[in-house]
Design a protein around this motif. Structure first.
Motif, mmCIF file in Angstrom:
data_model
loop_
_atom_site.group_PDB
_atom_site.id
_atom_site.type_symbol
_atom_site.label_atom_id
_atom_site.label_comp_id
_atom_site.label_asym_id
_atom_site.label_seq_id
_atom_site.Cartn_x
_atom_site.Cartn_y
_atom_site.Cartn_z
ATOM 1 N N GLY A 12 60.088 -61.786 -38.291
ATOM 2 C CA GLY A 12 61.478 -61.999 -38.676
ATOM 3 C C GLY A 12 61.871 -61.172 -39.880
ATOM 4 O O GLY A 12 62.928 -60.533 -39.892
ATOM 5 N N GLY A 13 61.020 -61.165 -40.905
ATOM 6 C CA GLY A 13 61.308 -60.374 -42.095
ATOM 7 C C GLY A 13 61.384 -58.901 -41.789
ATOM 8 O O GLY A 13 62.263 -58.179 -42.281
ATOM 9 N N ALA A 14 60.470 -58.409 -40.952
ATOM 10 C CA ALA A 14 60.445 -56.990 -40.608
ATOM 11 C C ALA A 14 61.705 -56.587 -39.843
ATOM 12 O O ALA A 14 62.339 -55.567 -40.138
ATOM 13 N N VAL A 15 62.075 -57.396 -38.870
ATOM 14 C CA VAL A 15 63.255 -57.095 -38.041
ATOM 15 C C VAL A 15 64.533 -57.114 -38.880
ATOM 16 O O VAL A 15 65.396 -56.223 -38.760
ATOM 17 N N LEU A 16 64.666 -58.116 -39.748
ATOM 18 C CA LEU A 16 65.877 -58.219 -40.566
ATOM 19 C C LEU A 16 65.948 -57.108 -41.600
ATOM 20 O O LEU A 16 67.040 -56.617 -41.917
ATOM 21 N N ALA A 17 64.801 -56.689 -42.136
ATOM 22 C CA ALA A 17 64.796 -55.581 -43.087
ATOM 23 C C ALA A 17 65.235 -54.288 -42.399
ATOM 24 O O ALA A 17 66.014 -53.498 -42.954
ATOM 25 N N PHE A 18 64.757 -54.055 -41.182
ATOM 26 C CA PHE A 18 65.171 -52.877 -40.410
ATOM 27 C C PHE A 18 66.677 -52.890 -40.188
ATOM 28 O O PHE A 18 67.367 -51.883 -40.382
ATOM 29 N N SER A 19 67.187 -54.046 -39.803
ATOM 30 C CA SER A 19 68.622 -54.196 -39.557
ATOM 31 C C SER A 19 69.435 -53.913 -40.811
ATOM 32 O O SER A 19 70.438 -53.190 -40.771
ATOM 33 N N ALA A 20 69.006 -54.474 -41.957
ATOM 34 C CA ALA A 20 69.740 -54.278 -43.214
ATOM 35 C C ALA A 20 69.741 -52.814 -43.636
ATOM 36 O O ALA A 20 70.745 -52.307 -44.137
ATOM 37 N N GLY A 21 68.616 -52.132 -43.437
ATOM 38 C CA GLY A 21 68.566 -50.719 -43.777
ATOM 39 C C GLY A 21 69.564 -49.904 -42.970
ATOM 40 O O GLY A 21 70.233 -49.011 -43.493
ATOM 41 N N HIS A 142 67.151 -55.232 -49.806
ATOM 42 C CA HIS A 142 67.004 -54.180 -50.813
ATOM 43 C C HIS A 142 65.539 -54.109 -51.248
ATOM 44 O O HIS A 142 64.756 -55.004 -50.952
ATOM 45 N N LEU A 143 65.178 -53.038 -51.951
ATOM 46 C CA LEU A 143 63.766 -52.761 -52.195
ATOM 47 C C LEU A 143 63.372 -52.727 -53.667
ATOM 48 O O LEU A 143 62.200 -52.537 -53.976
ATOM 49 N N THR A 144 64.300 -52.897 -54.587
ATOM 50 C CA THR A 144 63.976 -52.748 -56.011
ATOM 51 C C THR A 144 62.916 -53.738 -56.467
ATOM 52 O O THR A 144 61.856 -53.360 -56.979
ATOM 53 N N GLY A 145 63.178 -55.025 -56.303
ATOM 54 C CA GLY A 145 62.215 -56.031 -56.719
ATOM 55 C C GLY A 145 60.929 -55.943 -55.921
ATOM 56 O O GLY A 145 59.822 -56.120 -56.455
ATOM 57 N N LEU A 146 61.059 -55.646 -54.634
ATOM 58 C CA LEU A 146 59.894 -55.522 -53.763
ATOM 59 C C LEU A 146 58.982 -54.393 -54.224
ATOM 60 O O LEU A 146 57.762 -54.542 -54.295
ATOM 61 N N THR A 147 59.588 -53.245 -54.555
ATOM 62 C CA THR A 147 58.805 -52.109 -55.030
ATOM 63 C C THR A 147 58.124 -52.428 -56.357
ATOM 64 O O THR A 147 56.967 -52.056 -56.586
ATOM 65 N N GLN A 171 54.810 -57.242 -48.006
ATOM 66 C CA GLN A 171 55.803 -56.481 -48.760
ATOM 67 C C GLN A 171 55.877 -55.035 -48.285
ATOM 68 O O GLN A 171 56.965 -54.457 -48.191
ATOM 69 N N ALA A 172 54.727 -54.454 -47.968
ATOM 70 C CA ALA A 172 54.702 -53.078 -47.474
ATOM 71 C C ALA A 172 55.416 -52.966 -46.127
ATOM 72 O O ALA A 172 56.150 -52.001 -45.870
ATOM 73 N N ILE A 173 55.218 -53.966 -45.266
ATOM 74 C CA ILE A 173 55.887 -53.962 -43.965
ATOM 75 C C ILE A 173 57.405 -54.023 -44.138
ATOM 76 O O ILE A 173 58.152 -53.284 -43.480
ATOM 77 N N ILE A 174 57.862 -54.907 -45.024
ATOM 78 C CA ILE A 174 59.303 -55.002 -45.292
ATOM 79 C C ILE A 174 59.837 -53.673 -45.814
ATOM 80 O O ILE A 174 60.899 -53.203 -45.396
ATOM 81 N N TRP A 175 59.094 -53.055 -46.731
ATOM 82 C CA TRP A 175 59.506 -51.772 -47.329
ATOM 83 C C TRP A 175 59.678 -50.712 -46.254
ATOM 84 O O TRP A 175 60.709 -50.033 -46.190
ATOM 85 N N TYR A 176 58.671 -50.561 -45.407
ATOM 86 C CA TYR A 176 58.721 -49.523 -44.377
ATOM 87 C C TYR A 176 59.771 -49.824 -43.310
ATOM 88 O O TYR A 176 60.398 -48.897 -42.774
ATOM 89 N N CYS A 177 59.966 -51.089 -43.003
ATOM 90 C CA CYS A 177 60.977 -51.433 -42.000
ATOM 91 C C CYS A 177 62.387 -51.155 -42.519
ATOM 92 O O CYS A 177 63.247 -50.656 -41.774
ATOM 93 N N PHE A 178 62.652 -51.467 -43.785
ATOM 94 C CA PHE A 178 63.958 -51.159 -44.354
ATOM 95 C C PHE A 178 64.184 -49.655 -44.336
ATOM 96 O O PHE A 178 65.266 -49.170 -43.978
ATOM 97 N N CYS A 179 63.148 -48.905 -44.728
ATOM 98 C CA CYS A 179 63.244 -47.450 -44.727
ATOM 99 C C CYS A 179 63.476 -46.917 -43.311
ATOM 100 O O CYS A 179 64.322 -46.045 -43.090
ATOM 101 N N GLY A 180 62.741 -47.469 -42.336
ATOM 102 C CA GLY A 180 62.917 -47.051 -40.951
ATOM 103 C C GLY A 180 64.306 -47.355 -40.434
ATOM 104 O O GLY A 180 64.919 -46.548 -39.720
ATOM 105 N N GLY A 181 64.826 -48.534 -40.794
ATOM 106 C CA GLY A 181 66.186 -48.884 -40.397
ATOM 107 C C GLY A 181 67.210 -47.950 -41.018
ATOM 108 O O GLY A 181 68.217 -47.597 -40.381
#
Length: 226
Positions: A12-21, A142-147, A171-181
């Motif tokens: 769920g986190g990965a999919v939503l991060a991709f969508s937000a990106g 967003h990725l600021t706090g995550l990074t 956290q790495a998965i969320i980061w890459y999924c947002f970037c991919g999105g």
């Protein structure tokens, strides 16, 4: 810290991060040229607009900031809790987000700035939807706090201190999924303009349907700290 992450949270986190990106990149490439998935940079632009007495920008950016906040408030109203727990309220929140994104697409097609506001509201809702799990802060828009969290963990690991590898991996998965999105959103916007938003609309809608069907068969999940 996350020690054993349920797969539904991971996916769920990965999919939503991709969508937000995807949403944020389309918004940045569009006529408004403003982010919708976070507020930090927009607050700086808002302050600059005040300094230059740019009333138009003050109104536009101020409305954008309030829209993100309104989405977060909507999430709190619908879900009504601060820790992860299975239930159909998450499904309802996802349906609302999908509706906001679809409305945003239609407004953008009319070259209406309200499209920017509804997109920001959708992101605010999503970001507040999943607040914490086992003490780990989860952010999907967003990725600021995550990074920062990832950097601190890596620094501790390099110093020989113990870290939560499942948390870092998530956290790495969320980061890459947002970037991919974001990459997908950029290519789609370059090809079909605001039609790029139909991808995150579809993603969030499918996520809502799948979640609602799966939630009846999954064991209840609570944050053990809260």
């Amino acid at each position: 810290m996350i020690t054993k992450l349920p797969k539904w949270i991971l996916w769920g986190g990965a999919v939503l991060a991709f969508s937000a990106g995807c949403v944020n990149t389309a918004a940045l490439m569009g006529f408004a040229r403003l982010s919708v998935s976070h507020v930090t940079g927009n607050v700086s632009l808002f302050a600059a607009a005040i300094a230059y007495l740019d009333v138009r920008s003050i109104l536009y950016i101020g409305a954008l900031l309030l829209s993100f906040l309104a989405g977060a408030i909507m999430s709190g109203f619908v879900i009504g809790q601060t820790s992860l727990k299975l239930g159909r309220r998450y499904g309802r929140a996802l349906y609302i987000e999908a509706a906001l994104l679809l409305l945003s697409y239609w407004l953008y097609q009319q070259h209406d700035y309200l499209g920017q506001l509804t997109a920001a509201m959708a992101c605010g809702l999503q970001n507040a939807m999943v607040a914490t799990y086992s003490g780990a802060v989860i952010r999907t828009t967003h990725l600021t706090g995550l990074t920062s969290d990832m950097g601190a963990a890596i620094g501790n690991w390099l110093a020989g201190r113990p870290i939560s590898k499942p948390t870092l991996g998530f956290q790495a998965i969320i980061w890459y999924c947002f970037c991919g999105g974001s990459v997908a959103g950029a290519f789609l916007y370059a090809s079909v303009g605001y039609g790029a938003l139909l991808l995150p609309v579809s993603i969030v809608l499918i996520a809502a349907i799948v979640y609602n069907r799966a939630s009846d068969h999954l064991p209840e999940t609570r944050d053990p700290i809260r």
